[in-house]
Motif scaffolding. Sequence first.
Motif, short mmCIF file in Angstrom:
data_model
loop_
_atom_site.label_atom_id
_atom_site.label_comp_id
_atom_site.label_asym_id
_atom_site.label_seq_id
_atom_site.Cartn_x
_atom_site.Cartn_y
_atom_site.Cartn_z
N ALA A 53 0.85 -1.20 0.00
CA ALA A 53 0.00 0.00 0.00
C ALA A 53 0.89 1.24 0.00
O ALA A 53 2.03 1.20 0.46
N GLY A 54 0.32 2.34 -0.49
CA GLY A 54 1.01 3.63 -0.42
C GLY A 54 2.34 3.62 -1.16
O GLY A 54 2.47 3.09 -2.26
N SER A 56 4.92 1.93 -0.52
CA SER A 56 5.42 0.58 -0.74
C SER A 56 4.81 -0.03 -2.00
O SER A 56 5.44 -0.84 -2.68
N GLN A 99 7.29 -1.24 4.78
CA GLN A 99 8.32 -0.67 5.65
C GLN A 99 8.14 -1.17 7.07
O GLN A 99 9.05 -1.70 7.67
N THR A 103 1.39 -3.06 8.51
CA THR A 103 0.23 -2.48 7.82
C THR A 103 -0.87 -3.53 7.70
O THR A 103 -0.66 -4.60 7.12
N THR A 106 -1.74 -4.95 4.22
CA THR A 106 -0.73 -5.81 3.61
C THR A 106 -0.65 -7.15 4.34
O THR A 106 -0.48 -8.20 3.72
N ALA A 150 6.20 10.45 6.23
CA ALA A 150 6.49 10.28 4.80
C ALA A 150 7.65 9.30 4.63
O ALA A 150 8.73 9.48 5.19
N ALA A 151 7.40 8.25 3.85
CA ALA A 151 8.46 7.28 3.58
C ALA A 151 9.45 7.86 2.57
O ALA A 151 9.04 8.33 1.51
N LEU A 228 2.42 11.38 -4.53
CA LEU A 228 1.96 11.01 -3.19
C LEU A 228 2.71 11.82 -2.13
O LEU A 228 2.11 12.34 -1.18
O1 M6R Z 1 4.70 0.39 6.47
P1 M6R Z 1 4.20 0.26 5.07
O2 M6R Z 1 5.28 0.38 4.06
O3 M6R Z 1 3.37 -0.96 4.85
O4 M6R Z 1 3.22 1.51 4.87
C1 M6R Z 1 2.43 1.64 3.72
C2 M6R Z 1 1.89 3.04 3.59
O5 M6R Z 1 1.00 3.33 4.64
C3 M6R Z 1 2.98 4.09 3.55
O6 M6R Z 1 3.93 3.84 2.55
C4 M6R Z 1 2.41 5.49 3.32
O7 M6R Z 1 1.86 5.59 2.05
C5 M6R Z 1 3.51 6.54 3.55
N1 M6R Z 1 3.17 7.41 4.64
C6 M6R Z 1 3.82 7.37 2.35
O8 M6R Z 1 4.84 8.28 2.60
#
Ligand code: M6R
Length: 352
Positions: A53-54, A56, A99, A103, A106, A150-151, A228
Motif C-alpha cells: 500500500a502507499g 510501498s 516498511q 500495515t 498488507t 512520509a516514507a 503522493l
Molecule cells: O509500512 P508500510 O510500508 O506498509 O506503509 C504503507 C503506507 O501506509 C505508507 O507507505 C504510506 O503511504 C507513507 N506514509 C507514504 O509516505
Amino acid sequence: GKSGYDHFMLKEIHEQPRALRQCLRGRVSELDGDVTVPELGDIELERVHLVAAGTSYHAAVYGAQLLCDAGISAQAHYAHEYAISPPPIENATVVGVSQSGETADTLAATREARRLGAETLALTNTVGSTMARECDKAFYIRSGPEIGVAATKTFAGQQTALNLLAEAATPGAGDRDLVSALRDLPGNVQEILDESTAESVAEAYIDADSYFFIGRGLNFPVSLEGALKMKEISYEHAEGFAAGELKHGPLALVTANTPVFATVTGDGEYARKTIGNVKEVEARDAPVVAVTDGRSNVGRYADHVLDVPQTHPRVAAILANVQLQLVSYYTAAMLGRSIDKPRNLAKSVTVE
Ligand code: M6R
C-alpha cells in the motif's frame, strides 16, 4: 534527535547514502559482482505477486518491472484489493512490501496468500515485525528507523532490495552493469543531495494550483511516488501518472499554473515519447520541470532541470525520486506544513 535538521524527513532524506550502503553490504560480492542474499536461500521465482500500500505499492510497481525484465511473471497489487479478491495464485510467491511490516492491509494480503498455500516473503525494514514473523522468509532492507510519516529512505531501500531480489532470483544471468551501478548508488545519491536545486524549484511553483508528475517505464512508479509525497506533506493537490495517459484525460487539467514534473532518463523510446508529452503540456503553457540524466534533450523544453547522475536505468529511477522528495519537502516547508506528522495520517496504518 534530528541531528541539526529542521525535520526528521529531511534528516532521513540525507541518510539515504548510508541506508543504501547498509542495504547492499555483504549482499553484492566484491569479487565477481554476484548477488547473494542468505535470507532468500536459493529462492526460485516462477510467478510473483507483490502486495503493498502507499509508497510501498509504488516500490512494488517498480519491482514488478524488474522481475518481468528478468523473465519472471510479476504483478504489483494493492494489498487491500488483493486480500479480498486475489488472482489465481498457483506457483506464485507472494511478496509483502511493507516498511513497517505492520500495515493491516498488507498483512491481510499475505495472510490470504498463506491460507491459499502460496509461499510468502516479507520485504520489510522492521526486524521481527508481524509480517516478518508470519511470512516464510523475510528480506530486510536495513534502512534504519524512519520517524517521519512520509516514507523516503525506505522507498529507496525497497527499490534497492528489489534489484537484489531480481538478481538473486536469476543466478548466472547477473547484470554486471547493474551491480556496478548499485555500488555507485550511495555516492550518486550524495551528489544529488549536495547539488540539488530543488529548493528553488519548490519556490518557483509555490503558488501552483496543482502538481503533475509524469514518466514512463520505471519512471512511472517514480511519478506516482512524487505525487503522493507532494500531497501527503504539502496538502496540495498532486497527481502522478504514466505519461502516455496524459492525453486520455488529465491534459484537460493542464494550465499555466500546473507545473508538470517529467522524469526522463536515458535516451530511448521512453524518453522520446515522454518528450512528446512535454511538448504537449508546453503548448498549454504549463511550466515543465525535467528530472533528467541529460542523456536526452528534454532539458531544452524545460523551465527547470533537476539533474541526476548518469547510471544504469534501474538505478536512475532511484536517483530521480530523491530530487522529487526534495521538491515536496521544500514545498511543504515553505507552506509551513506539519511535515513529520501530516494531518490525518499515521506512520503505520494498523487498521484495515
Ligand atoms: O509500512 P508500510 O510500508 O506498509 O506503509 C504503507 C503506507 O501506509 C505508507 O507507505 C504510506 O503511504 C507513507 N506514509 C507514504 O509516505
